[in-house]
Design an enzyme around this catalytic site. Structure first.
Site, PDB file in Angstrom:
ATOM      1  N   GLY A  28       2.286  -2.538   8.293  1.00 31.25           N
ATOM      2  CA  GLY A  28       2.359  -3.142   9.616  1.00 31.25           C
ATOM      3  C   GLY A  28       3.747  -3.666   9.918  1.00 31.25           C
ATOM      4  O   GLY A  28       4.395  -4.260   9.060  1.00 31.25           O
ATOM      5  N   GLU A  71      -6.692  -5.168   2.673  1.00 28.56           N
ATOM      6  CA  GLU A  71      -6.758  -6.312   1.765  1.00 28.56           C
ATOM      7  C   GLU A  71      -7.854  -6.099   0.721  1.00 28.56           C
ATOM      8  O   GLU A  71      -8.481  -7.043   0.240  1.00 28.56           O
ATOM      9  CB  GLU A  71      -7.003  -7.613   2.526  1.00 28.56           C
ATOM     10  N   THR A 104       0.824  -1.202   0.000  1.00 28.73           N
ATOM     11  CA  THR A 104       0.000   0.000   0.000  1.00 28.73           C
ATOM     12  C   THR A 104       0.862   1.259   0.000  1.00 28.73           C
ATOM     13  O   THR A 104       1.886   1.335   0.677  1.00 28.73           O
ATOM     14  CB  THR A 104      -0.914   0.001   1.233  1.00 28.73           C
TER      15      THR A 104
END
Length: 675
Positions: free
Chosen positions: A228, A468, A189
């Site tokens: 993350g 996702e 992302t």
């Protein structure tokens, strides 16, 4: 003040003193006038075997799940606390963001030491994958930050190495990843592109003189965002980047880049910043990454789909760029599978708390001087919670079916898994958000306390609706896939085969004009009306797109114009797929109480789905009277499911310690002595 007034007051005080009981040595409110907590188990009966129902719901690896529950309850790292004479384990959300990140990592290393992650990447086969899914789901029941960190490390970083890489990558990275020698993150992302992976802007070029790839962040919108584990813990990253070869863009490719050394220092030519505090998941250290001419070895291209030879020649067994793009994304389906599954376990947790509370909390009387009524004995409260309970049951079967298809996947089933997982991920995560909100309201002010979990879980799980893949985009993907399948079959004059569209080969179902109770509860009627809805919407959608396409507009633009039909269609497809999984599970059961109750649950799922969808009324498949009949039947089913409410949530198999104080003796949990 007159003498008469003084005498009157003295007389009142004397009467009050003379009538008063002797002062108690331990003054307290008399128990006769106070609410007394009564455990639901004292008054509720189990009309079916709970253990058998749990086997159906969890589906697999029950012993491993219970083993992990036990490991967590045994360790002080999981924040055990006593409330109301009972031990509960749950994260301490009063901790700072930094503290939550640190304790999440400590919990991971505790579980690592206990062997929880053994084989998560190095073992193969359906049994190994199902075990991993089961343990991952248990981690999420405790804390979604914990399972999200594991998901980044194993399901994103680890699976990328496993599926995109080849033998040399497996030997170098998988065991070290499983042992947390390597800590990985997944940098896909970007600030400017999330769901639209094809449009990401990070660029990688190849230098044949040094046999190195050079990764660059060419503009601010290309910074890797929401990554993350990047802010603090990861030392390596999967980097999804455009590959530019001799001025030709070969599309997205997958690389391994080291972003920190083993002492935790950021590597040269890499910049990392923190994404900051979030509405939930603060145990996950989301970060932002920039690359400034970062050089990595040629071997760090994960080359199962395409490769670059030492001399700079680009080679791929897949010549078509669109197919190659699809091949790069296909292995990421596991992420949508686990998100859908964890969403349902979150909904289970919220419902278990709210329904147990509603079976001991009373409010108002229906008769003068009569006893107060249990919350779940109010038809309105049943209407709030029991349809959501039935949906959660149905979706449990759906996600178990999806997991089985996934672990037994073949090249022929990949397309179906991609489409079904997209629909399930969207519908199930939306359902979780709606369920947690209703549960929060159903427990009143107690839902505002983080220790009672249901309110706080909304913030923790909200991210699922957009990561996702944004849910709305995923639902468009579903309708586009159905459109393509319909057009292909019609053009080739072939029967429908796959994506559950085989019913399109049969005559159109005809619904009865009068809907009795027995008709509405008939599984064949339910299947017919769900198939009719999907068929009608698919035909309408393709017809409208084709008509407008004949006027010269592009297909993509026409999809945008028909977004409402597209949304209705993808919802109809997904809800029909969910119903089918319940029907399949029910058909395998022998006659008995479990099957009988599951039949009630299935009917509730089917009818509440019909009641909430206006398309059947909009397009004339149901009359206004029919819709009224459906609504009345849902209310009747609420009354019939009410006696089974406690057994239905007990069948979730979630240990008491993982629920919250208001699920049990909430009076004692809030007593002065327990503060």
């Amino acid at each position: 003040m007159s003498e008469n007034v003084e005498l009157r007051r003295a007389h009142i005080l004397a009467n009050h003193i003379l009538r008063s009981p002797r002062p108690s040595s331990n003054p307290s409110l008399t128990p006769e006038v106070c609410f007394q907590y009564s455990p639901p188990e004292l008054n509720e009966s189990y009309g079916f075997e709970v253990k058998e129902m749990r086997k159906l719901l969890d589906g697999h690896n029950l012993e491993e799940r219970d083993w992990l529950y036990g490991l967590m309850m045994q360790s002080n790292l999981f924040n055990p606390k006593q409330r109301g004479g009972q031990i509960f384990v749950s994260p301490d959300y009063n901790q700072t963001m930094e503290q939550q990140r640190q304790i999440s990592m400590k919990r991971i290393f505790y579980l690592l030491e206990k062997g929880v992650f053994q084989g998560w990447l190095t073992e193969t086969g359906p049994e190994a994958e199902l075990k991993k899914f089961a343990l991952y789901e248990v981690c999420g029941i405790y804390d979604y930050s914990l399972s999200a960190k594991l998901g980044v490390h194993f399901l994103l970083w680890g699976n990328a190495v496993k599926f995109f890489g080849t033998k040399r990558h497996h030997e170098k990275w998988l065991k070290d990843t499983e042992d947390y020698v390597v800590k990985g993150c997944f940098a896909m992302t970007e600030l400017g592109h999330g769901t639209n992976v094809r449009g990401i802007e990070t660029v990688t070029t190849y230098d044949p003189t040094t046999e190195e790839f050079v990764i660059n962040t060419p503009c601010e919108s290309a910074q890797k965002y929401w990554i993350g584990e990047a802010a603090n813990h990861a030392n390596h990253a999967i980097v999804i980047s455009q590959l530019s070869m001799n001025g030709t863009n070969q599309g997205i490719h997958v690389f391994i880049a080291q972003i920190r050394d083993h002492d935790g220092n950021t590597c040269p030519n890499v910049r990392i910043a923190d994404c900051g505090h979030k509405i939930g998941l603060n145990g996950v250290d989301n970060g932002r990454i920039w690359f400034d001419n970062l050089r990595i070895p040629r071997e760090n291209l994960l080359n199962s789909v395409a490769d670059v030879l030492a001399d700079g020649k680009y080679v791929s067994s897949i010549k078509d760029p669109d197919q190659r793009f699809g091949a790069f994304l296909a292995p990421l389906t596991s992420g949508r599978v686990t998100i859908a599954s964890s969403a349902i376990y979150s909904a289970k947790l919220g419902l278990a708390v709210a329904i147990r509370y509603s079976l001991s909390r009373r409010a108002f009387s229906v008769a003068a001087n009569g006893p107060e009524v249990l919350l779940l004995d109010y038809p309105s409260h049943q209407r709030r919670l029991l349809p959501l309970l039935a949906k959660t049951y149905a979706m449990s079967f759906a996600v178990n079916d999806l997991k089985m298809i996934y672990v037994k996947r073949t090249p022929e089933t990949n397309k179906a898994i991609h489409v079904v997982s997209s629909g399930f991920k969207a519908v199930l995560t939306w359902h979780n958000m709606r369920t947690l909100q209703e549960c929060r309201e159903a427990v009143g002010g107690q839902g505002l306390k983080t220790e009672n979990r249901v309110g706080h879980l909304k913030g923790e799980y909200d991210v699922q609706t957009t990561f996702e893949g944004d849910n709305n985009v995923l639902m468009q993907l579903v309708s586009k896939a159905l459109f393509a399948e319909y057009v292909s079959c019609k053009k080739r004059n072939k029967p429908f085969k796959g994506l559950g569209l085989e019913h399109m080969n049969s005559p159109r179902p005809v619904l009865p004009t009068q809907l009795t109770s027995s008709t509405l509860r008939c599984s064949q009627f339910q299947k017919s009306v769900f198939c009719l809805r999907e068929r009608d919407l698919l035909e309408r959608f393709t017809s409208e797109v084709a008509e407008l396409q004949g006027r010269g507009e592009s297909r993509e633009f026409l999809f945008l114009l028909n977004h409402q039909l597209s949304e209705d269609l993808s919802k109809a497809f997904t809800e029909k797929a969910i119903l089918q999984t319940v029907l399949d599970a029910e058909a395998k059961l022998p006659p008995g109480s479990v099957k009988d109750v599951l039949g009630l649950v299935r009917s509730m799922y089917a009818l509440i789905s019909l009641e909430e969808d206006p398309s059947l009324l909009r397009y004339g498949h149901l009359s206004r009277d029919n819709v009224g009949d459906v609504r009345k039947e849902v209310s009747k089913l609420c009354g019939e499911l009410r006696p089974h409410a406690l057994a239905l949530v007990a069948s979730f198999g979630i240990p008491d310690a993982f629920l919250s104080p208001i699920a049990f003796n909430w009076v004692e949990a809030n007593a002065w002595s327990s503060l």
